[in-house]
Design an enzyme around this catalytic site. Structure first.
Site, PDB file in Angstrom:
ATOM      1  CB  ILE A 144      41.552  40.946  37.782  1.00 28.37           C
ATOM      2  CG1 ILE A 144      42.415  39.726  37.480  1.00 28.37           C
ATOM      3  CG2 ILE A 144      42.401  42.188  37.981  1.00 28.37           C
ATOM      4  CD1 ILE A 144      43.211  39.842  36.180  1.00 28.37           C
ATOM      5  N   GLY A 145      39.537  38.593  39.493  1.00 25.77           N
ATOM      6  CA  GLY A 145      38.507  37.584  39.259  1.00 25.77           C
ATOM      7  C   GLY A 145      38.642  36.426  40.220  1.00 25.77           C
ATOM      8  CG  ASN A 146      36.325  35.779  43.012  1.00 26.46           C
ATOM      9  OD1 ASN A 146      35.177  35.400  42.806  1.00 26.46           O
ATOM     10  ND2 ASN A 146      36.602  36.990  43.484  1.00 26.46           N
ATOM     11  N   GLY A 147      36.564  32.361  41.332  1.00 24.76           N
ATOM     12  CA  GLY A 147      35.578  31.327  41.040  1.00 24.76           C
ATOM     13  C   GLY A 147      35.896  30.113  41.875  1.00 24.76           C
ATOM     14  CB  SER A 148      34.471  26.701  41.966  1.00 30.93           C
ATOM     15  OG  SER A 148      34.600  26.371  40.596  1.00 30.93           O
ATOM     16  CG  PHE A 149      39.340  29.003  39.041  1.00 29.77           C
ATOM     17  CD1 PHE A 149      40.495  29.746  39.213  1.00 29.77           C
ATOM     18  CD2 PHE A 149      38.187  29.652  38.625  1.00 29.77           C
ATOM     19  CE1 PHE A 149      40.508  31.113  38.968  1.00 29.77           C
ATOM     20  CE2 PHE A 149      38.192  31.007  38.368  1.00 29.77           C
ATOM     21  CZ  PHE A 149      39.353  31.744  38.543  1.00 29.77           C
ATOM     22  CG  ASP A 198      35.872  25.939  29.086  1.00 35.31           C
ATOM     23  OD1 ASP A 198      34.742  25.972  28.544  1.00 35.31           O
ATOM     24  OD2 ASP A 198      36.132  26.537  30.146  1.00 35.31           O
ATOM     25  CB  VAL A 216      42.535  35.620  38.293  1.00 41.47           C
ATOM     26  CG1 VAL A 216      43.579  36.181  37.320  1.00 41.47           C
ATOM     27  CG2 VAL A 216      42.112  34.237  37.836  1.00 41.47           C
TER      28      VAL A 216
END
Length: 483
Positions: A125-130, A244, A133
């Site tokens: 359901i999501g992704n990024g540099s971290f 944040d 998900v």
């Protein structure tokens, strides 16, 4: 919806054109992300480039924010269960995947106790540099969960995990389990945080109203902001600063209006006298002392960010949409005016000799639309103060007259449902600023012994609905990373 600050963008009435939509902030380091599930396209900002898990709910805002890698913190090494990969090889990450995955996981709260946990219906359901998900469903209870998978540095304990394990509050997303898994590369270790799933974010809810050219009902603004301030009061009492706060990190259930703060990837236990990175927090919501490069800031940076969220809900767009770190300060000055020498000294003494253009403050009543409640404007002005110590504390914000309607017996949501639990205070919460308890506890919930205590039925509500075991913040935090 693409990211980045809108072109132009001073507050209403200040002379610069503004867009009418909720803009996804550019945030730190990398470019701004799209809306939940969107792609990055905005200009870069100031920060460390950690993508936000905006959240564990219906979508993931990919806006970048400051902060070091989520694997920062004190010494230590990876934990159990690192011999398997997650998701396992061959698992189809599709909407209809019925494959069951079983892992050995540790309970999120309490003593370290491992158990087998089975999942099904795994999908990204999501992704990024971290990291990534996933959404999954617990095989035993059929409950939806979100699994945040991050690369783990074996040299350090994961700060996000350490903080999540100690937090237990009805307005903070709950860590159900955690487990470790191996990666494709040799010696690659991943930490998987299994979190309760909440379907929406304040960002997406607000965007829904904006797209329909509607103003979000003020009762929702009150209910959401009250719960945000309550969550901040709790984490700050534990010595934790979120660092944040933004609409994408505020999960909400659209039916019950329950709000839960999520994404503690930038959070840190602040210790007086120890330096912290100023390259933190998504750009639109960055406190001015961070822009000035302060390293001795306090948890009041979260209060500034919350003030920005409140203003954004009232305006229908970000109040300080800076195109860069410097422009962010310009946007703030256009509303608050040029900070005085004393205010600059309070933010960062190194800048007191710097020459700033002298600009008068814009009247708050002209920043907002004429129909904005005066109490909302008054609360905003008490949160968005240059001097960090002059900002309201989170509990003082909860006690503000803007939220009096929530304390009135019979107040309901627009869908005729009752308000979410707002007054199920734990003894620990009531001990943060006891002088406020007479305001925080509504008259109909006060016990005969005095206004500072809840009735026994309310106390039972506290125990059943929060399950909190409050404790004073650690005097000696175990996390030693200086960022």
């Amino acid at each position: 919806m693409s990211g980045g600050g809108p072109s132009g963008g001073g507050p209403g009435g200040s002379g610069r054109a503004r867009t009418s939509s909720f803009a996804e902030p550019g945030g730190g380091g990398g470019g701004g992300g799209g809306g939940p599930g969107g792609s990055a396209s905005g200009p870069g900002g100031t920060g460390g480039g950690k993508a936000s898990v905006g959240a564990m709910g219906g979508g993931v805002g990919a806006s970048s924010s400051g902060g070091g890698p989520s694997g920062s913190g004190g010494g230590g090494s990876g934990g159990p269960g690192a011999g398997t990969s997650f998701p396992p090889p061959g698992v189809k990450l599709g909407r209809d995947s019925g494959k069951v995955t079983t892992v050995v996981a540790t309970l999120g709260q309490g003593p370290e106790r491992s158990q087998e946990v089975a999942y099904t219906d795994i999908k990204v359901i999501g992704n990024g540099s971290f990291g990534v998900v996933y959404q999954a469903r617990l095989a035993e209870t059929r409950e939806l969960v979100a699994i945040k998978k991050v690369l783990q540095d074996k040299r350090f304990k994961n700060r996000e995990l350490q903080i999540m394990r100690k937090l237990d509050h009805c307005n903070i997303v709950r860590l159900r389990y955690f487990f470790y898994s191996s990666g494709e590369k040799k010696d690659e270790l991943y930490l998987n945080l299994v979190l309760e799933y909440v379907p929406e974010t304040v960002y997406r809810v607000a965007r829904h109203f904006t797209k329909a050219k509607l103003i979000i009902p003020i009762i929702y603004v009150k209910v959401y902001m009250y719960q945000l301030f309550r969550s901040l009061a709790y984490i700050h009492s534990q010595g934790v600063c979120h660092r944040d706060i933004k609409p994408q990190n505020l999960l909400v259930d659209p039916d019950t209006a329950v709000l839960k703060l999520c994404d503690f990837g930038s959070a840190k236990q602040l210790v007086r006298g120890e330096p912290n990175v100023s390259y933190i927090c998504s750009r639109y919501y960055r406190a001015p002392e961070l822009i000035f490069g302060a390293t001795d800031y306090t948890s009041s940076i979260d209060v500034w960010s919350a003030g920005c969220v409140l203003a954004e809900l009232l305006l229908g767009q970000p109040i300080f949409p800076g195109d860069s770190g410097v422009d962010q300060l310009v946007e703030i000055i256009k509303v608050l005016g040029t900070p005085t020498r004393e205010q600059i000294r309070e933010m960062n003494p190194n800048y007191t000799e710097f020459k700033f253009p002298q600009i008068k403050a814009h009247p708050w009543t002209k920043v907002f639309k004429s129909r904005t409640p005066p109490e909302a404007i008054a609360l905003c002005s008490s949160l968005l103060e240059y001097t960090p110590s002059s900002r309201l504390s989170p509990l003082e914000a909860c006690a503000h007259s803007f939220f009096d309607e929530l304390r009135s017996l019979g107040t309901q949501l627009p869908n005729n449902r009752p308000l979410p639990p707002l007054f199920n205070f734990s003894p620990g919460e009531l001990s943060i600023q006891p002088s406020l308890n007479a305001i925080l506890i509504p008259p109909h919930l006060r016990s005969p012994s005095g206004p500072a205590t809840l009735t026994s039925s309310s106390q039972a509500l506290t125990e059943t609905q929060t399950g909190q075991d409050w404790q004073a913040p650690d005097a000696t935090p175990t996390l030693t990373n200086s960022s």
